[in-house]
Design a protein around this motif. Structure first.
Motif, PDB file in Angstrom:
ATOM      1  N   CYS A 148       0.082   4.126   2.393  1.00  0.00           N
ATOM      2  CA  CYS A 148       1.270   3.674   3.725  1.00  0.00           C
ATOM      3  C   CYS A 148      -0.037   3.779   4.811  1.00  0.00           C
ATOM      4  O   CYS A 148       0.379   4.098   5.732  1.00  0.00           O
ATOM      5  CB  CYS A 148       2.175   5.052   3.917  1.00  0.00           C
ATOM      6  N   GLU A 149      -1.303   3.806   4.226  1.00  0.00           N
ATOM      7  CA  GLU A 149      -3.045   4.069   5.511  1.00  0.00           C
ATOM      8  C   GLU A 149      -2.696   3.320   6.022  1.00  0.00           C
ATOM      9  O   GLU A 149      -2.455   3.198   7.631  1.00  0.00           O
ATOM     10  CB  GLU A 149      -3.525   3.819   4.973  1.00  0.00           C
ATOM     11  N   LEU A 150      -2.430   1.867   5.655  1.00  0.00           N
ATOM     12  CA  LEU A 150      -2.489   0.245   6.973  1.00  0.00           C
ATOM     13  C   LEU A 150      -0.730   0.116   8.158  1.00  0.00           C
ATOM     14  O   LEU A 150      -1.167   0.171   9.001  1.00  0.00           O
ATOM     15  CB  LEU A 150      -2.116  -0.786   6.018  1.00  0.00           C
ATOM     16  N   SER A 151      -0.104   0.839   6.989  1.00  0.00           N
ATOM     17  CA  SER A 151       1.855   0.519   7.530  1.00  0.00           C
ATOM     18  C   SER A 151       1.178   1.985   9.363  1.00  0.00           C
ATOM     19  O   SER A 151       1.905   2.072   9.817  1.00  0.00           O
ATOM     20  CB  SER A 151       2.666   1.196   7.476  1.00  0.00           C
ATOM     21  N   LEU A 152       0.808   2.737   8.438  1.00  0.00           N
ATOM     22  CA  LEU A 152       0.852   3.777   9.305  1.00  0.00           C
ATOM     23  C   LEU A 152      -0.608   3.280  10.458  1.00  0.00           C
ATOM     24  O   LEU A 152       0.062   4.153  11.952  1.00  0.00           O
ATOM     25  CB  LEU A 152       0.326   5.766   8.650  1.00  0.00           C
ATOM     26  N   ARG A 153      -1.472   3.438  10.403  1.00  0.00           N
ATOM     27  CA  ARG A 153      -1.771   2.798  11.561  1.00  0.00           C
ATOM     28  C   ARG A 153      -1.501   1.527  12.485  1.00  0.00           C
ATOM     29  O   ARG A 153      -1.776   1.675  13.963  1.00  0.00           O
ATOM     30  CB  ARG A 153      -3.312   2.063  11.311  1.00  0.00           C
ATOM     31  N   ALA A 154      -0.941   0.438  11.861  1.00  0.00           N
ATOM     32  CA  ALA A 154       0.252   0.136  12.722  1.00  0.00           C
ATOM     33  C   ALA A 154       1.255   0.515  13.066  1.00  0.00           C
ATOM     34  O   ALA A 154       1.553  -0.263  14.239  1.00  0.00           O
ATOM     35  CB  ALA A 154      -0.068  -1.269  11.353  1.00  0.00           C
ATOM     36  N   GLN A 155       1.928   1.706  12.551  1.00  0.00           N
ATOM     37  CA  GLN A 155       3.653   2.457  13.022  1.00  0.00           C
ATOM     38  C   GLN A 155       3.780   2.301  15.056  1.00  0.00           C
ATOM     39  O   GLN A 155       3.994   1.740  15.453  1.00  0.00           O
ATOM     40  CB  GLN A 155       3.164   3.314  13.203  1.00  0.00           C
ATOM     41  N   ARG A 156       1.948   2.375  15.342  1.00  0.00           N
ATOM     42  CA  ARG A 156       2.261   2.633  17.508  1.00  0.00           C
ATOM     43  C   ARG A 156       2.599   1.141  17.898  1.00  0.00           C
ATOM     44  O   ARG A 156       3.104   0.915  18.610  1.00  0.00           O
ATOM     45  CB  ARG A 156       0.747   3.468  17.318  1.00  0.00           C
ATOM     46  N   ASP A 204       0.756  -1.273  -0.360  1.00  0.00           N
ATOM     47  CA  ASP A 204       0.170  -0.178   0.037  1.00  0.00           C
ATOM     48  C   ASP A 204       0.578   1.337  -0.134  1.00  0.00           C
ATOM     49  O   ASP A 204       0.893   1.723   1.096  1.00  0.00           O
ATOM     50  CB  ASP A 204      -0.680   0.058   1.224  1.00  0.00           C
ATOM     51  N   GLN A 263       6.107   6.544   3.733  1.00  0.00           N
ATOM     52  CA  GLN A 263       4.908   7.979   2.821  1.00  0.00           C
ATOM     53  C   GLN A 263       5.692   8.849   2.612  1.00  0.00           C
ATOM     54  O   GLN A 263       5.589   9.245   1.097  1.00  0.00           O
ATOM     55  CB  GLN A 263       4.031   8.547   4.434  1.00  0.00           C
ATOM     56  N   GLU A 305      -0.191  -4.780   4.932  1.00  0.00           N
ATOM     57  CA  GLU A 305      -0.103  -5.178   4.184  1.00  0.00           C
ATOM     58  C   GLU A 305      -0.392  -6.098   3.423  1.00  0.00           C
ATOM     59  O   GLU A 305      -0.587  -6.500   2.604  1.00  0.00           O
ATOM     60  CB  GLU A 305       1.009  -3.718   3.622  1.00  0.00           C
TER      61      GLU A 305
END
Length: 325
Positions: A198-206, A195, A219, A262
């Motif tokens: 980076c929507e999925l990875s940004l949500r998973a970052q924390r 993706d 991103q 992802e």
């Protein structure tokens, strides 16, 4: 299996020393070129090993009489199997579409050549920001056409790639279908960057404990990769493709990496479309841990699993081989 002591040590070093630097990579051409020069210089230290040969490829394709894209890169060939194979692995290196080269990924391409007996073609595709998408995809298609034109049967070709190269390999599979080319035997993806928004990875970052990749820096880089057309090119959107007639797919992702959601989303999309897709989540592992197959037991085991998949989808084009140590 539990994470090895060596894997934990390497992850801690990366988390403390490398990730903070990568998190701050500037999303502008000057910073990317500096990073590229550093990576290219470091890659000169990488040796492929005595059991493989690395052969340069530079074919302007003048003999076709058509306006074909040049194909450049390198062949990585096992000395034990040289000249005996009827197939090939087309390997697309990672690096966020902005850095790295076939040389940087020789630890993976060499291991693939040894474990499968197949020659590995690692093309040198154009990089952003000088050449945004779809330039890399055009080069990947040219490399696939090159293999077909030189008599390598599609039933013996496996597409493979890591990170951005995983995205590119998957996009190539879709483009092969759209152009009506013969379907390859299979698709291998290591920690694919599925993706680019980076929507999925940004949500998973924390919640992720990724010692290496930062979704924020990814991103920034992605904006350079997509170029002026933005994210509207349907060839970028892997999760919304129809995925009809896709060959068998094998995906490996690290359990701790920020791109894990992802990979899981792509596996779900492929399975929902009726594709034969195997997803392996390796506990405690980082992004593209397979590149450390000479030092990490988990990476060596992952490469053996990959070789088994490749042999299974290319048989009987490729005879069964004993696993390399």
């Amino acid at each position: 299996m539990d994470q090895s002591v060596r894997s934990r040590a390497i992850s801690n070093v990366l988390r403390l020393g490398v990730r903070p630097i990568l998190h701050r990579i500037p999303g502008h051409p000057g910073g990317i070129r500096t990073a590229r020069s550093t990576v290219d210089a470091a890659s000169l230290l990488i040796r492929p090993g005595s059991r493989v040969r690395v052969l340069p490829l530079n074919d302007p394709q003048l003999e076709t009489g058509r306006d074909e894209r040049p194909v450049t890169g390198e062949w990585v060939v096992s000395r034990d199997a040289e000249g005996t194979s009827e197939g090939a692995v087309l390997y697309l290196h990672g690096g966020g579409y902005v850095v790295c080269s076939p040389r940087t990924h020789r630890p993976i391409t060499s291991r693939l050549a040894l474990d499968t007996g197949l020659p590995v073609l690692a093309p040198r595709y154009r990089l952003a920001p000088e050449h945004p998408f779809p330039a890399p995809l055009e080069d990947a298609v040219a490399a696939y056409r090159w293999l077909l034109a030189r008599g390598v049967p599609a039933s013996g070709i496996v597409l493979a790639g890591d990170s951005a190269g995983g995205h590119l390999a998957t996009a190539l599979a879709g483009e092969i279908c759209r152009q009506g080319l013969p379907s390859p035997a299979g698709l291998v993806l290591f920690s694919p960057w599925v993706d680019l928004t980076c929507e999925l990875s940004l949500r998973a970052q924390r919640g992720a404990r990724d010692p290496y990749i930062s979704a924020v820096s990814a991103q920034r880089v992605a904006r350079l990769v997509v170029g002026p057309a933005g994210f509207d090119d349907p060839r970028l959107a892997l999760l919304t493709c129809a995925w009809t007639d896709v060959p068998p797919v094998f995906i490996q992702v690290g359990g701790d990496e920020v791109l894990r959601p992802e990979a899981e989303a792509l596996a779900e999309a492929l399975t929902s479309a009726g594709a034969d897709c195997e997803l392996q989540v390796w506990k405690g592992q980082m992004h593209v841990f397979q590149i450390l197959n000479r030092v990490l037991p988990e990476a060596a085991a992952a490469m053996r699993d990959t070789a088994r998949f490749i042999r299974s989808v290319t048989a009987p084009a490729v005879p069964e081989r004993s696993e390399a140590a």
